[in-house]
Design an enzyme around this catalytic site. Structure first.
Site, PDB file in Angstrom:
ATOM      1  CE  LYS A 129      -4.873  -4.398  -0.680  1.00  0.00           C
ATOM      2  NZ  LYS A 129      -5.369  -4.827   0.397  1.00  0.00           N
TER       3      LYS A 129
ATOM      4  NE  ARG B  11      -1.431 -12.375   2.834  1.00  0.00           N
ATOM      5  CZ  ARG B  11      -2.203 -11.186   2.728  1.00  0.00           C
ATOM      6  NH1 ARG B  11      -2.565 -11.074   1.581  1.00  0.00           N
ATOM      7  NH2 ARG B  11      -1.985 -10.384   3.666  1.00  0.00           N
TER       8      ARG B  11
ATOM      9  NE  ARG C 193       2.025  -9.651   4.656  1.00  0.00           N
ATOM     10  CZ  ARG C 193       1.012  -8.703   4.160  1.00  0.00           C
ATOM     11  NH1 ARG C 193       0.935  -8.986   3.102  1.00  0.00           N
ATOM     12  NH2 ARG C 193       0.505  -8.005   4.955  1.00  0.00           N
TER      13      ARG C 193
ATOM     14  NE  ARG D  16      -2.846  -0.057   4.135  1.00  0.00           N
ATOM     15  CZ  ARG D  16      -2.356  -0.991   3.656  1.00  0.00           C
ATOM     16  NH1 ARG D  16      -1.723  -0.965   2.654  1.00  0.00           N
ATOM     17  NH2 ARG D  16      -2.749  -2.354   3.978  1.00  0.00           N
TER      18      ARG D  16
HETATM   19  P1  ADP Z   1      -2.635  -5.861   3.684  1.00  0.00           P
HETATM   20  O1  ADP Z   1      -3.162  -5.210   2.482  1.00  0.00           O
HETATM   21  O2  ADP Z   1      -2.875  -7.428   3.649  1.00  0.00           O
HETATM   22  O3  ADP Z   1      -2.619  -5.188   4.929  1.00  0.00           O
HETATM   23  P2  ADP Z   1       0.109  -4.841   2.714  1.00  0.00           P
HETATM   24  O4  ADP Z   1       1.173  -5.678   2.181  1.00  0.00           O
HETATM   25  O5  ADP Z   1      -0.507  -3.770   1.740  1.00  0.00           O
HETATM   26  O6  ADP Z   1      -0.854  -5.797   3.397  1.00  0.00           O
HETATM   27  O7  ADP Z   1       0.414  -3.705   4.182  1.00  0.00           O
HETATM   28  C1  ADP Z   1       1.263  -4.505   5.014  1.00  0.00           C
HETATM   29  C2  ADP Z   1       1.624  -3.329   6.142  1.00  0.00           C
HETATM   30  O8  ADP Z   1       2.388  -2.302   5.388  1.00  0.00           O
HETATM   31  C3  ADP Z   1       0.139  -2.604   6.420  1.00  0.00           C
HETATM   32  O9  ADP Z   1      -0.260  -3.074   7.783  1.00  0.00           O
HETATM   33  C4  ADP Z   1       1.117  -1.125   7.167  1.00  0.00           C
HETATM   34  O10 ADP Z   1       1.665  -1.209   8.187  1.00  0.00           O
HETATM   35  C5  ADP Z   1       1.944  -1.134   5.865  1.00  0.00           C
HETATM   36  N1  ADP Z   1       1.597  -0.146   4.902  1.00  0.00           N
HETATM   37  C6  ADP Z   1       1.204  -0.498   3.669  1.00  0.00           C
HETATM   38  N2  ADP Z   1       1.112   0.420   2.617  1.00  0.00           N
HETATM   39  C7  ADP Z   1       0.711   1.560   3.389  1.00  0.00           C
HETATM   40  C8  ADP Z   1       0.200   2.869   3.359  1.00  0.00           C
HETATM   41  N3  ADP Z   1       0.082   3.288   2.200  1.00  0.00           N
HETATM   42  N4  ADP Z   1       0.356   3.987   4.521  1.00  0.00           N
HETATM   43  C9  ADP Z   1       0.833   3.285   5.767  1.00  0.00           C
HETATM   44  N5  ADP Z   1       1.128   1.965   5.815  1.00  0.00           N
HETATM   45  C10 ADP Z   1       1.118   1.227   5.015  1.00  0.00           C
END
Ligand code: ADP
Length: 222
Positions: free
Chosen positions: A13, A128, A161, A89
């Protein structure tokens, strides 16, 4: 153009978002990036957020929705387009997003779903690497930097990360399957969903998306 990028962790993404953002000149709002920035500070909120993210759990809906609401309601002008990456999400977040947009007199144009194979996800996530400075995304074998561990664009240091390890990925995948994937139906019912093959190279996906937008002129209205 107001779009949401959906897909499991490691679907690409962020890489696709970077190309879309530059091409269409829209805002890229990544909730993961916002939360990681918050964590880099020393505050009770940072400690709370860290306690969720480091184990691959979601932060509470109310907390993340407040952040997104502030960005969309006060951070952007109504005519500016955006791409949300990592939000919504959960079903509650999908409904909250509709409410936030309604409040600002707008609605989503499209939800782009990157359908991605499980075996690719683990490979992509564990390989990554992210630039600490400009957040550009690399992969040790699929998209390595020209100089090891240095960002091609800004010469910042690359890092992995903390949540990009096999154990946490498992939790993140389970949460995706149980909590996030069901909202695809919500958007399908609202006729917003467009599914693409996340196993493809980012550049191929980007070119397909540009073509899709060109064939659907309503996306150019804002
Ligand atoms: P990925 O899509 O690789 O899991 P992100 O960078 O989008 O990585 O998200 C990393 C972390 O941030 C998630 O595992 C979660 O803990 C938190 N997070 C991100 N967006 C949300 C969301 N919309 N609701 C709840 N937690 C979130």
């Amino acid at each position: 153009m107001k779009i949401v990028l959906l897909g499991p962790p490691g679907a690409g993404k962020g890489s696709l978002a970077a190309l879309i953002k530059d091409h269409f000149k829209i805002w890229h709002i990544s909730t993961g990036d916002i939360l990681r920035e918050e964590i880099s500070k020393v505050s009770p909120l940072a400690a709370e957020i860290k306690s969720y993210i480091e184990y691959g759990n979601l932060v509470p809906d109310t907390l993340i929705t407040k952040i997104v609401d502030q960005k969309l309601t006060y951070g952007l002008r109504p005519e500016e387009g955006f791409m949300l990456d990592g939000y919504p999400r959960t079903a509650a977040q999908a409904e909250d997003l509709d409410k936030i947009l309604k409040k600002t007199g707008s609605s989503l144009d499209l939800v782009l779903d990157l359908e991605t194979s499980l075996n690719l996800i683990v490979k992509r996530i564990t390989g990554r690497r992210i630039c600490r400075k400009c957040r550009a995304v690399y992969h040790i074998s699929n998209h390595p930097p020209k100089v090891a561990n240095i960002c091609d664009t800004c010469q910042g240091a690359l890092h992995q990360r903390a949540d990009d390890n096999e154990e946490t990925v498992k939790t993140r995948m389970e949460i995706y399957a149980h909590t996030t994937a069901p909202i695809l139906d919500y958007y399908r019912k609202h006729d917003k969903l467009h599914t693409i093959d996340g196993d493809e190279e980012t550049l191929v996906l980007f070119q397909e998306f540009v073509q899709f937008v060109n064939e659907n002129k309503e996306f150019h209205k804002n």
